[in-house]
Scaffold this motif. Structure first.
Motif, PDB file in Angstrom:
ATOM      1  N   ALA A   1       0.852  -1.197   0.000  1.00  0.00           N
ATOM      2  CA  ALA A   1       0.000   0.000   0.000  1.00  0.00           C
ATOM      3  C   ALA A   1       0.884   1.242   0.000  1.00  0.00           C
ATOM      4  N   LYS A   2       0.416   2.268  -0.699  1.00  0.00           N
ATOM      5  CA  LYS A   2       1.185   3.510  -0.737  1.00  0.00           C
ATOM      6  C   LYS A   2       1.031   4.253   0.583  1.00  0.00           C
ATOM      7  N   HIS A   3       2.019   5.043   0.904  1.00  0.00           N
ATOM      8  CA  HIS A   3       1.996   5.775   2.168  1.00  0.00           C
ATOM      9  C   HIS A   3       1.727   7.245   1.940  1.00  0.00           C
ATOM     10  N   TYR A   4       1.015   7.803   2.878  1.00  0.00           N
ATOM     11  CA  TYR A   4       0.623   9.211   2.771  1.00  0.00           C
ATOM     12  C   TYR A   4       1.835  10.105   2.963  1.00  0.00           C
TER      13      TYR A   4
ATOM     14  N   ALA B   1      -5.663   6.510  -1.981  1.00  0.00           N
ATOM     15  CA  ALA B   1      -4.697   5.714  -2.736  1.00  0.00           C
ATOM     16  C   ALA B   1      -3.951   4.738  -1.832  1.00  0.00           C
ATOM     17  N   GLY B   2      -4.056   4.920  -0.510  1.00  0.00           N
ATOM     18  CA  GLY B   2      -3.338   4.054   0.416  1.00  0.00           C
ATOM     19  C   GLY B   2      -4.068   2.763   0.744  1.00  0.00           C
ATOM     20  N   TYR B   3      -5.215   2.517   0.108  1.00  0.00           N
ATOM     21  CA  TYR B   3      -5.984   1.306   0.371  1.00  0.00           C
ATOM     22  C   TYR B   3      -6.096   0.497  -0.916  1.00  0.00           C
TER      23      TYR B   3
ATOM     24  N   PRO C   1      -5.184   0.824  -6.342  1.00  0.00           N
ATOM     25  CA  PRO C   1      -5.490   1.712  -5.220  1.00  0.00           C
ATOM     26  C   PRO C   1      -6.962   2.108  -5.267  1.00  0.00           C
ATOM     27  N   PHE C   2      -7.583   2.202  -4.079  1.00  0.00           N
ATOM     28  CA  PHE C   2      -9.014   2.522  -4.039  1.00  0.00           C
ATOM     29  C   PHE C   2      -9.287   3.821  -4.782  1.00  0.00           C
ATOM     30  N   HIS C   3      -8.458   4.814  -4.525  1.00  0.00           N
ATOM     31  CA  HIS C   3      -8.562   6.057  -5.295  1.00  0.00           C
ATOM     32  C   HIS C   3      -7.439   6.080  -6.316  1.00  0.00           C
TER      33      HIS C   3
ATOM     34  N   GLY D   1       6.209  -4.845  -1.315  1.00  0.00           N
ATOM     35  CA  GLY D   1       6.683  -3.534  -0.907  1.00  0.00           C
ATOM     36  C   GLY D   1       7.282  -2.738  -2.041  1.00  0.00           C
ATOM     37  N   SER D   2       7.035  -3.128  -3.255  1.00  0.00           N
ATOM     38  CA  SER D   2       7.586  -2.367  -4.361  1.00  0.00           C
ATOM     39  C   SER D   2       6.859  -1.031  -4.486  1.00  0.00           C
TER      40      SER D   2
END
Lengths: 450, 280
Positions: A6-9, A35-37, A239-241, A440-441
């Motif tokens: 997942a991407k991090h804020y 985008a983090g989900y 990503p959700f968004h 984790g890519s």
């Protein structure tokens, strides 16, 4: 909790960094619906209905709060105040029809959401608690809808309240006391109307609270998907968004269009004409029926027509009606098949569609007078309802041979089949593992298939 | 354990229901009302618009005023429209002076401002049409035991709506030979119990003199008053429909745009191209 990729804020402005340190609300949004989900990339339109149910609840809360500003919970004024809203309050007709039709739309959306969960096995591990919270929401919705319908204080409101609260008197020993305590008197009257108004205002916020738990429980394992296969790696998710926010927005537009159409052109199509007659405790309507969304359960209640095993018919009906919903709590342990999605369950799929038809038959029987052959049809349909969940589902899980499962969501999307053909739980060791190097890519860009 | 318990409970319910299903049923006497009861005749109403679809239609003001004339001349002898205010008649084309004059014809219950005794005063445009009888007991005493319902909501409170009103008031006829009509009641196949306490309200053509010169046939009067009562039940019907047309058109356009943006956002997932930049 989310997938490792997942991407991090990353706050980009000074204010953003300040807020993130003090109250990380943007981070919370980013991680839950941003985008983090990461969500499975193969979710179809049936997965829009959870979001739509939330939207429907918000419409009910907003229109309901405005209606409460003009409504008077008093048996001598309630019906008149509703007509005052329809005639004299600016756009009152719109607010009230949105609220009345909105309840039907809310249930329609939630029923589709539930049957989607049944079809794709969304109730199975690891989502049992998520499913059970959903059943709690359904129960709360039914209570809220029933009490809201009573507030109009028309003929069907009054007699519906009388019939439904009368069910509590079937409880052995304490039934009559319980009945009087619930109504605040010996019959539905001002005390009843007042407490129903109070509870009708409270329950939507309780529902909102349980929805927060429901979404929280969803975010632990993440969404199920039409294949029922677990997410294996970043190539399976998006990503959700913006992907699902865009899809949900499209779904919402279509939903609102249908909603506006019914509100403005057919607002009374789902209602009973009798509820435009003010409540009269001395005149019973020819046929007392609840709103359409409660009809299948009402049919189950009515189907118990004989005393059996020293238990009176009325108590049988009440027990069965309660059980009809309560059994859903146990569904995750009744269906032991390791395969979630009915796409890969040829036998269970047949029974799923029989259940859908059965619920429609029950709804029809519930809405019509008890004449033969409808009573017998209703009794057989009610018997099937219980047999389906309590006898057939556990049995089918034992004997069914599932179809070959796709190796991963990505493979399913690309149209490949599993090499082993084994259900998830029975895949050979090492078969499910994420390909090395993708963890984790950070990218959700679709990977080429192996 | 869960499955064992479920098996027991399931079997219990299924056996109970099947036992109930195989019980012999009491022979059902055919309901004589069923034999003669008729569903309301469906009519193409002008206010339901093209195709009787109920999307674009608006009320014909002249017809509403004729319908009001029928109500005032015939129905109002027994039936009130107590949810309608005199000022509401502005919506069907009455002018302010006309409404004021009309309101003055009615006596409204009031309190004498000198003695405090119950009294009456002349109606004002803001008043509702007064009740015909002060309460149900008075109504039943005057009407041989029957209660004439308030007509404000009647087209929404009866299955069939305006069709029902039209069929009921034009549907009186002689009872079939094997049907007994009690004294003081009238046979009407559109009424739920077939025996209605209301005498036939429309006696014949020309019972009302229409101001606009329309020929007052029985059918015309029934259509006009049914239209008027549709308006009393749903005075915001026209605003509702025009709102609906605008809202649906707007949301249809929004749906198209939302769909296009959805397709655009998903393009790189559904049709991956080498070197394409993802939408995120």
């Amino acid at each position: 909790m989310s997938f490792p990729w997942a991407k991090h804020y990353q706050p980009t402005t000074t204010f953003g960094r300040y807020l993130d340190a003090k109250l990380p609300l943007p981070r919370f949004i980013y991680d839950s619906v941003g985008a983090g989900y990461p969500a499975p990339k193969n979710l179809n339109y049936f997965y829009n209905f959870g979001f739509l149910a939330g939207a429907a609840l918000m419409i009910q809360i907003i229109t309901g709060i405005v209606l409460a500003m003009h409504y008077r919970a008093d048996t001598s004024l309630a019906f008149d105040s509703v007509e005052h809203i329809m005639r004299d309050v600016n756009s009152g007709w719109l607010i009230r029809y949105m609220h009345a039709v909105g309840a039907s739309f809310f249930f329609a959306v939630v029923y589709i959401h539930i049957f989607r969960g049944l079809y794709y096995g969304s109730y199975k591990a690891p989502r049992e608690v998520l499913w059970m919270l959903g059943v709690v929401i359904l129960l709360l919705m039914m209570a809220a809808a029933f009490m809201g319908y009573v507030l109009v204080w028309g003929q069907m409101s009054f007699w519906g309240a009388t019939v439904i609260t009368n069910l509590f008197s079937a409880v052995p020993y304490v039934g009559e006391t319980l009945h009087t305590w619930l109504l605040g008197g010996f019959a539905a009257d001002n005390a009843t109307l007042n407490r129903f108004f109070s509870l009708h205002y409270l329950l939507p916020f309780v529902i909102l609270g349980v929805i927060i738990l429901h979404v929280w429980a969803l975010h632990i394992p993440g969404s199920n998907n039409p294949t029922g296969v677990d997410v294996k790696g970043p190539q399976d998710t998006v990503p959700f968004h913006p992907y699902y926010t865009a899809k949900d927005f499209f779904g919402l537009s279509v939903y609102l269009m249908l909603f506006a159409g019914v509100v403005c052109f057919l607002p009374n199509a789902l209602g009973e004409p009798d509820n435009y007659i003010p409540a009269n405790p001395l005149a019973t309507p020819a046929e007392i029926v609840p709103e359409w969304y409660l009809l299948p359960f009402y049919a189950i209640l009515k189907s118990f027509t004989v005393d059996f095993l020293f238990i009176p018919a009325k108590l049988w009906g009440v027990l069965a009606m309660v059980s009809a919903i309560a059994l859903l709590f146990f569904l995750p342990w009744l269906d032991t098949s390791p395969v979630r999605s009915n796409t890969y369950r040829p036998l269970n799929r047949i029974f799923f569609w029989v259940l859908v038809a059965d619920c429609l038959v029950l709804g029809y029987c519930g809405g019509h007078p008890p004449v033969e052959p409808l009573v017998r049809i209703g009794q057989l349909a009610a018997a099937y309802y219980f047999a389906h969940f309590l006898l057939i589902v556990p049995f089918v899980a034992r004997i069914e041979k599932p179809l070959p499962l796709p190796h991963s969501i990505n493979e399913a999307v690309l149209g490949k089949e599993s090499k082993t053909g084994a259900p998830i739980g029975l895949q050979p060791p090492g078969y499910n593992e994420t390909p090395a190097g993708t963890l984790g890519s950070g990218g959700a860009t679709p990977q080429p298939a192996e | 354990m869960v499955r064992l318990g479920a098996f027991g409970v399931g079997l219990l319910f299924v056996v109970t229901l099947l036992w109930a299903a195989v019980q012999p049923r009491d022979p059902v006497q055919p309901d004589p009302v069923e034999k003669y009861h008729l569903a309301p005749v469906a009519i193409d109403w002008s206010w339901r618009g093209p195709g009787n679809a109920g999307i674009f239609g608006t009320f014909d003001r002249a017809q509403l005023q004729r319908g009001f004339a029928v109500y005032k001349g015939i129905c109002s002898a027994c039936h009130a429209i107590h949810r309608v205010a005199f000022r509401d008649l502005a919506d069907i084309g009455f002018t302010a002076p006309q409404i004021k004059a009309l309101a003055k014809e009615y006596d409204i219950p009031s309190i004498d401002d000198k003695t405090g005794e119950p009294s009456t005063r002349k109606g004002l445009p803001s008043d509702k049409f007064p009740l015909i009888y002060p309460n149900e007991i008075a109504a039943r005493a005057a009407q041989n035991g029957a209660l004439p319902p308030d007509l404000s909501l009647i087209t929404k409170a009866r299955e069939g709506g305006a069709n029902y009103v039209h069929s009921l008031i034009t549907g009186y006829r002689d009872a079939p030979k094997d049907w007994q009509v009690p004294d003081g009641l009238y046979y009407n196949p559109y009424f739920r119990s077939l025996n209605v306490a209301m005498p036939p309200p429309l006696s014949g053509d020309g019972q009302i003199e229409y101001a606009d010169g329309t020929k007052a046939t029985k059918d015309q009067m029934a259509r006009d008053v049914a239209t008027f009562l549709t308006w009393t039940a749903e005075p915001k019907l026209e605003a509702r429909r025009s709102t609906g047309v605008a809202a649906v058109l707007f949301l249809a356009a929004l749906s198209v745009l939302a769909y296009l943006s959805y397709v655009r956002v998903w393009a790189d997932i559904k049709h991956p191209k080498a070197g394409a930049v993802p939408a995120e």
